[in-house]
Design an enzyme around this catalytic site. Structure first.
Site, PDB file in Angstrom:
ATOM      1  N   ASP A  86     -58.996  16.588 -68.632  1.00 30.28           N
ATOM      2  CA  ASP A  86     -59.707  15.308 -68.659  1.00 30.28           C
ATOM      3  C   ASP A  86     -61.219  15.484 -68.752  1.00 30.28           C
ATOM      4  OD1 ASP A  86     -57.172  14.089 -68.200  1.00 30.28           O
ATOM      5  OD2 ASP A  86     -57.397  14.562 -66.068  1.00 30.28           O
TER       6      ASP A  86
ATOM      7  N   LYS B 295     -62.426  15.889 -73.904  1.00 31.61           N
ATOM      8  CA  LYS B 295     -62.231  16.640 -75.149  1.00 31.61           C
ATOM      9  C   LYS B 295     -62.071  15.695 -76.333  1.00 31.61           C
ATOM     10  CE  LYS B 295     -58.630  18.772 -73.388  1.00 31.61           C
ATOM     11  NZ  LYS B 295     -58.722  18.470 -71.958  1.00 31.61           N
TER      12      LYS B 295
ATOM     13  N   GLY C 212     -53.862  12.934 -72.622  1.00 28.83           N
ATOM     14  CA  GLY C 212     -54.319  11.593 -72.957  1.00 28.83           C
ATOM     15  C   GLY C 212     -55.768  11.670 -73.361  1.00 28.83           C
ATOM     16  N   HIS C 213     -56.028  11.458 -74.622  1.00 32.01           N
ATOM     17  CA  HIS C 213     -57.404  11.490 -75.103  1.00 32.01           C
ATOM     18  C   HIS C 213     -57.861  10.069 -75.370  1.00 32.01           C
ATOM     19  CE1 HIS C 213     -57.125  15.895 -76.706  1.00 32.01           C
ATOM     20  NE2 HIS C 213     -57.015  15.804 -75.414  1.00 32.01           N
TER      21      HIS C 213
ATOM     22  N   GLN D 273     -54.848  19.566 -72.052  1.00 31.24           N
ATOM     23  CA  GLN D 273     -54.984  20.055 -70.668  1.00 31.24           C
ATOM     24  C   GLN D 273     -56.185  21.010 -70.620  1.00 31.24           C
ATOM     25  OE1 GLN D 273     -51.364  20.386 -71.908  1.00 31.24           O
ATOM     26  NE2 GLN D 273     -51.537  18.211 -71.536  1.00 31.24           N
TER      27      GLN D 273
HETATM   28  P1  IMP Z   1     -47.010  18.471 -66.691  1.00 31.67           P
HETATM   29  O1  IMP Z   1     -47.862  18.968 -67.785  1.00 31.67           O
HETATM   30  O2  IMP Z   1     -46.592  17.041 -66.844  1.00 31.67           O
HETATM   31  O3  IMP Z   1     -45.835  19.381 -66.419  1.00 31.67           O
HETATM   32  O4  IMP Z   1     -47.893  18.497 -65.336  1.00 31.67           O
HETATM   33  C1  IMP Z   1     -48.322  19.731 -64.756  1.00 31.67           C
HETATM   34  C2  IMP Z   1     -49.720  19.588 -64.181  1.00 31.67           C
HETATM   35  O5  IMP Z   1     -50.652  19.437 -65.251  1.00 31.67           O
HETATM   36  C3  IMP Z   1     -49.917  18.371 -63.287  1.00 31.67           C
HETATM   37  O6  IMP Z   1     -50.864  18.712 -62.281  1.00 31.67           O
HETATM   38  C4  IMP Z   1     -50.537  17.348 -64.222  1.00 31.67           C
HETATM   39  O7  IMP Z   1     -51.287  16.391 -63.526  1.00 31.67           O
HETATM   40  C5  IMP Z   1     -51.415  18.247 -65.073  1.00 31.67           C
HETATM   41  N1  IMP Z   1     -51.687  17.685 -66.393  1.00 31.67           N
HETATM   42  C6  IMP Z   1     -50.845  17.605 -67.437  1.00 31.67           C
HETATM   43  N2  IMP Z   1     -51.453  17.040 -68.492  1.00 31.67           N
HETATM   44  C7  IMP Z   1     -52.716  16.769 -68.091  1.00 31.67           C
HETATM   45  C8  IMP Z   1     -53.845  16.217 -68.760  1.00 31.67           C
HETATM   46  O8  IMP Z   1     -53.832  15.874 -69.954  1.00 31.67           O
HETATM   47  N3  IMP Z   1     -54.979  16.104 -68.019  1.00 31.67           N
HETATM   48  C9  IMP Z   1     -55.043  16.516 -66.734  1.00 31.67           C
HETATM   49  N4  IMP Z   1     -54.020  17.045 -66.081  1.00 31.67           N
HETATM   50  C10 IMP Z   1     -52.867  17.184 -66.758  1.00 31.67           C
END
Ligand code: IMP
Length: 439
Positions: free
Chosen positions: A18, A21, A45-46, A226
């Site tokens: 977050d 990007k 989520g962008h 991420q």
């Molecule tokens: P998952 O990717 O849904 O398996 O989540 C694993 C971890 O990555 C969790 O702590 C989520 O909150 C974090 N996470 C996944 N996608 C994002 C993102 O786009 N931004 C921030 N954190 C993310």
């Protein structure tokens, strides 16, 4: 042969995600022929604002907002077809068509309809040790990939008998995971066949397309989702996502050689946030955390969850510089710090009687670390919307200079607001057509 090599850059998260990007990628896109996503799924989520209009993209590279730019989704991405279709429809409502510009790797794995349910179940089983996932089925889809029972995009378009066998195998693996579950494979098969047909026009050999484009002298931006501290290998395991968000993921997730990456731009906020569970050494609580969350609008673009907020962690960013070989930082959301009396920067961790200057591998140790802070004076003149570095208040310039020193990398871009133009391009090379070579 690799005459094109220095003209492509990777843009990726240098913290816990977050970082903004989407805006940086969107802003740099006009310099490139293509934008290619290499890992993750619709957990990302962008949020991009264009002329005051808000677009939230999860799976499709934000480059799609620029006419004529090709957007590719690599084999390293896991695709939820329903989420993809919803996004395509949303873009169409905003007047943006993807046909002819969207290419999806035939080797990308599919998030099956029940992966989401498995994600929720696995979190429930972990209880207090839960990861805090986005519940989008990302982890279970990657588990199936690594377990060699995943379903790929090309499988949906190939031999139906083979696909039926694969779906049967996958559904029976799922049934073994859930007590008393007897899900029938046939409706799943019918559903994925329909998904495949709808995706067919976009399906592509993405590695080949990228190589062809690069050989023609076209340039590509590799877009990460991420961030480095959420990388399955280099992040705060097990509190991570299930893919390689750091630069190594570019090669494996797109089928391009390391020499294709001419530069790496890390995106970092001027403070730190994290969503989900896991250690966050500089985490703040109380009024200060609320202040950052509200003025930074720190709520997940995908899940709406409030983000945990803290001071800038230079130990984490230095680690990111090392893992990714960052050439420069894009420092975002500087304006969120406007009006604070003092601003802290974490330069090391105190762990028992030891001072750590390198990011520890053991999450239990990291949890016990206390940040060592340096305090800097804040500024009262707003930086919001400032587009010229020299117009920043002196204290903000000093803050950036100190961040660069303690992070070991220069901030070539500073973002001061959510609009494309609320940006300071400090390096003149970023404004010219050949900036990529100089990054
Ligand atoms: P998952 O990717 O849904 O398996 O989540 C694993 C971890 O990555 C969790 O702590 C989520 O909150 C974090 N996470 C996944 N996608 C994002 C993102 O786009 N931004 C921030 N954190 C993310």
């Amino acid at each position: 042969m690799y005459g094109w090599m220095k003209t492509n850059i990777a843009v990726l998260g240098a913290q816990w995600g977050d970082e903004g990007k989407g805006k940086i990628v969107d802003m740099l896109t006009p310099h490139f022929s293509a934008v290619a996503r290499y890992q993750g799924g619709h957990n990302a989520g962008h949020t991009v604002y264009v002329n005051g209009k808000k677009f939230v993209l999860h799976l499709i590279p934000s480059g799609i907002l620029h006419a004529g730019v090709t957007c590719l989704i690599g084999n390293g991405v896991v695709i939820d077809p329903q989420a993809l279709f919803a996004e395509v429809e949303e873009l169409a409502r905003g007047g943006i068509t993807v046909d002819g510009r969207l290419k999806i790797s035939e080797k990308a794995h599919i998030i099956l309809p029940y992966h989401r349910e498995l994600d929720v179940l696995s979190e429930a089983r972990r209880g207090e040790r839960k990861i805090g996932t986005t519940s989008r089925g990302i982890g279970p889809a990657y588990e199936d990939k690594i377990g060699r029972r995943g379903i790929r995009v090309c499988d949906l378009l190939g031999d139906r008998t083979a696909l039926a066998d694969e779906v049967r195998e996958n559904v029976s693996a799922r049934n073994r995971m859930i007590i008393d579950s007897t899900l029938d494979w046939k409706p799943v098969f019918d559903q994925v066949v329909a998904f495949g047909e709808r995706m067919r026009p976009w399906v592509d050999d993405v590695s080949l397309s990228l190589h062809t484009m690069m050989a023609e002298g076209k340039t590509v931006m590799f877009e990460g989702a991420q961030a480095t501290l959420l990388d399955i290998d280099h992040g705060t395991y097990p509190f991570v996502t299930s893919s390689n968000a750091s630069v190594g993921g570019v090669c494996t997730g797109l089928g391009v050689p390391p020499r294709a990456i001419g530069g790496v731009l890390g995106v970092a906020k001027a403070y730190t946030t994290r969503v989900g569970e896991g250690p966050l050494p500089t985490e703040l609580s109380g009024a200060l955390a609320d202040r950052l969350r509200e003025s930074g609008q720190e709520y997940g673009a995908s899940t709406g969850r409030p983000r945990r907020c803290g001071w800038y962690d230079a130990v984490a960013v230095r680690y990111s510089v090392r893992i990714n070989g960052l050439d420069a930082l894009a420092l975002t959301k500087l304006d969120v710090l406007d009006g604070l009396e003092r601003i802290d920067i974490c330069t090391a961790y105190r762990c028992g009687d030891r001072t750590l200057t390198e990011f520890p591998s053991d999450v239990a140790q990291l949890t016990q670390c206390e940040p060592v802070y340096e305090s800097m004076p804040g500024w009262t003149t707003p930086t919001a919307g400032v587009r010229d570095f020299d117009r920043l208040p002196a204290a903000a310039r000093a803050y950036i200079a100190r961040l660069e020193e303690v992070s070991g990398v220069r901030a070539a871009i500073v973002s001061t607001g959510s609009e494309r133009d609320d940006t300071i391009l400090r390096d003149p090379s970023f404004q010219s057509s050949d900036f990529r070579v100089q990054i």
